[in-house]
Design an enzyme around this catalytic site. Structure first.
Site, mmCIF file in Angstrom:
data_model
loop_
_atom_site.group_PDB
_atom_site.id
_atom_site.type_symbol
_atom_site.label_atom_id
_atom_site.label_comp_id
_atom_site.label_asym_id
_atom_site.label_seq_id
_atom_site.Cartn_x
_atom_site.Cartn_y
_atom_site.Cartn_z
ATOM 1 N N THR A 138 0.827 -1.212 0.000
ATOM 2 C CA THR A 138 0.000 0.000 0.000
ATOM 3 C C THR A 138 0.857 1.255 0.000
ATOM 4 O OG1 THR A 138 -1.544 1.244 1.364
ATOM 5 C CG2 THR A 138 -0.082 -0.234 2.530
ATOM 6 N N ASP A 139 0.280 2.352 -0.477
ATOM 7 C CA ASP A 139 0.971 3.648 -0.394
ATOM 8 C C ASP A 139 1.004 4.167 1.043
ATOM 9 O OD1 ASP A 139 -1.726 4.317 -0.138
ATOM 10 O OD2 ASP A 139 -1.731 5.817 -1.741
ATOM 11 N N GLU A 140 0.193 3.566 1.933
ATOM 12 C CA GLU A 140 0.151 4.061 3.314
ATOM 13 C C GLU A 140 1.481 3.860 4.036
ATOM 14 O OE1 GLU A 140 -3.354 3.202 5.573
ATOM 15 O OE2 GLU A 140 -4.640 3.395 3.822
ATOM 16 N N TYR A 163 -1.978 -0.698 10.968
ATOM 17 C CA TYR A 163 -2.079 -1.365 9.659
ATOM 18 C C TYR A 163 -0.873 -1.024 8.785
ATOM 19 C CZ TYR A 163 -3.283 -1.778 4.720
ATOM 20 O OH TYR A 163 -3.231 -2.048 3.376
ATOM 21 N N ALA A 165 1.988 0.229 9.526
ATOM 22 C CA ALA A 165 3.262 -0.238 10.094
ATOM 23 C C ALA A 165 3.451 -1.731 9.823
ATOM 24 C CB ALA A 165 3.291 0.045 11.595
ATOM 25 N N LYS A 167 2.183 -3.380 7.278
ATOM 26 C CA LYS A 167 2.479 -3.533 5.842
ATOM 27 C C LYS A 167 3.914 -3.107 5.547
ATOM 28 C CE LYS A 167 0.105 -4.647 2.949
ATOM 29 N NZ LYS A 167 -0.210 -5.994 2.395
ATOM 30 N N ARG A 227 -7.570 11.047 -0.721
ATOM 31 C CA ARG A 227 -7.134 9.721 -1.149
ATOM 32 C C ARG A 227 -7.038 9.744 -2.673
ATOM 33 N NH1 ARG A 227 -6.050 9.927 3.338
ATOM 34 N NH2 ARG A 227 -6.445 8.487 5.058
ATOM 35 N N ASP A 293 -12.665 12.407 14.346
ATOM 36 C CA ASP A 293 -11.655 11.998 13.380
ATOM 37 C C ASP A 293 -11.042 10.642 13.760
ATOM 38 O OD1 ASP A 293 -10.171 12.234 11.118
ATOM 39 O OD2 ASP A 293 -9.052 14.020 11.747
ATOM 40 N N PRO A 295 -7.984 8.452 14.752
ATOM 41 C CA PRO A 295 -6.675 8.753 15.352
ATOM 42 C C PRO A 295 -5.551 8.489 14.333
ATOM 43 C CG PRO A 295 -7.960 7.268 16.749
ATOM 44 C CD PRO A 295 -8.690 7.373 15.451
#
Ligand code: NAD
Ligand code: TDX
Length: 361
Positions: A138-140, A163, A165, A167, A227, A293, A295
């Protein structure tokens, strides 16, 4: 003939992107596919309608953390490639319960790498030359962008959620198994996918289903997070192309050049629903409600896909407008697919908001 005579393992093939990859492989290539999936809450074998009695399709209910189960599969099917899409994929869930993410995304990827390496070492030279281990990420992993700039393949990793971290960890393992052991790996990092068979917890299907039910549409924070949307079938084509022609050891970023704020996405879904299935209560935009929001909410993602475009000649076919219109229509035409998920107990309630005390696992 593409992949003629080749067996390809697709892990996570009952999930959103994995099922799109399998549909693409069965429809557009000659590959034989083994779908390796543990069948978590996110799995849906009905997402591959053409798999029923297909001569080039097999399903194996195996956890990628199960070394013995994987070993048996490698020995039985002798694959030419592994595409690893098995993962825990939902950021909000990773906030409430990170343990599963570490288990599948980190330990599972490690276990799959080990078993792939063991199998690879036993191959003869021509088969070793052909073998590929393709890890889908992922780009995350790159963290959050400010107002300007794009993620490139060389952008430093800076994951912010449990998540991302997990990946990022798996990506590093893949790199290390290439550098240290010579496993022929490929790595792709893509932006937010959307399209048919998307599990209802994710933003776009969540809003379509809530909008149809005339429920509030929960937009996190100020709705200005951005996104970069990629139609899942464009992604499946890109992955197959990278597997076929990508250079070993390389990373390819995949994105549709479709940056949109979340509020724009939700507003457009409202407009499409209002046109295709008008409500007697007026525009669905009245349902938009701003909520607490997420976190660690990353502000902006945007992918530079120039390397994939110039090296392999890939282009996204769908614009965000054409892809979203198709997607909304698909959810209207395929209510039985998502209603079955709601009926088997998925509750579309808010998760991933930090509790004030205690730990989660
Ligand atoms: P998904 O949650 O829809 O599907 C995941 C699949 O993996 C499910 O079928 C599940 O049963 C299976 N699975 C989970 N744990 C497993 C295990 N231990 N062993 C075997 N199978 C297991 O996910 P998705 O959206 O299709 O994502 C696929 C991959 O693409 C993931 O690696 C994800 O990180 C990555 N990705 C997704 C997106 C996106 O927008 N959806 C974007 C970038 C990258
Ligand atoms: O109800 C919602 N309201 C809302 O405002 C939901 C579910 C989400 N959001 C926001 C959070 C994000 O900014 O919408 C954006 C998209 O959220 P998700 O659909 O949860 O996706 P995201 O967190 O961006 O991650 C997705 O893309 C990258 C996938 O789930 C990951 O697996 C992938 O790596």
């Amino acid at each position: 003939m593409r992949f003629k005579g080749d067996v390809i393992f697709v892990t996570g093939g009952a999930g959103f992107i994995g099922s799109a990859v399998i549909r693409h492989l069965l429809d557009e290539t000659d590959a034989s596919v083994v779908n390796v999936d543990k069948l978590t809450y996110a799995a849906c074998l009905e997402s591959i309608p053409q798999a029923v009695d297909h001569p080039r399709y097999r399903f194996a209910k195996v956890d990628i953390c199960d070394a013995r189960g994987l070993r048996n599969l490698f020995d039985q099917y002798r694959p030419a490639a592994v595409m690893n899409l098995a993962a825990e994929s939902h950021v909000d869930r990773s906030i409430d319960g990170p343990a599963e993410f570490i288990q599948t995304n980190v330990v599972g990827t490690f276990t799959l790498l080990q078993e792939a390496l063991r199998y690879f070492r036993g191959l003869d030279h021509p088969a070793q030359t052909r073998f590929r281990f393709h890890h889908i990420s992922t780009d995350e992993v790159y963290g959050s962008l400010g107002d300007h700039g794009l993620f490139h393949e060389a952008t430093p990793y800076a994951p912010n959620s449990p998540y991302s971290a997990s990946k990022a960890s798996s990506d590093h393992l893949v790199r290390a198994w290439r550098e240290t052991y010579g496993l022929p790996t490929l790595l792709t990092n893509c932006s937010n996918n959307y399209g048919p068979y998307h599990f209802p917890e994710k933003l776009i299907p969540h809003m379509i289903i809530k909008g149809l039910a005339e429920d509030p549409l929960p937009v996190y924070g100020d709705g200005r997070n951005i996104r970069d949307w990629l139609y899942v079938e464009d992604h499946a084509r890109a992955l197959t192309l990278v597997l076929e022609r990508g250079r070993i050891g390389q990373t390819y970023n995949i994105g549709g050049r479709n940056e949109r704020t979340n509020l724009h996405v939700v507003t457009t879904i409202c407009e499409l629903l209002d046109r295709l299935e008008p409500s007697s209560h007026g525009s669905r935009q009245r349902l938009i409600s701003f909520v607490a929001d997420r976190p660690g909410h990353d502000r902006r993602y945007a992918i530079d896909a120039a390397k994939l475009e110039s090296e392999l000649g890939w282009r996204a076919v769908e614009t965000f407008e054409s892809g979203l219109a198709k997607t909304v229509q698909w959810y209207l035409d395929n209510r039985s697919w998502w209603q079955a998920i709601l009926e088997r107990g998925y509750k579309a309630t808010r998760i991933g908001v930090l509790q004030k005390t205690g730990h989660s696992a």
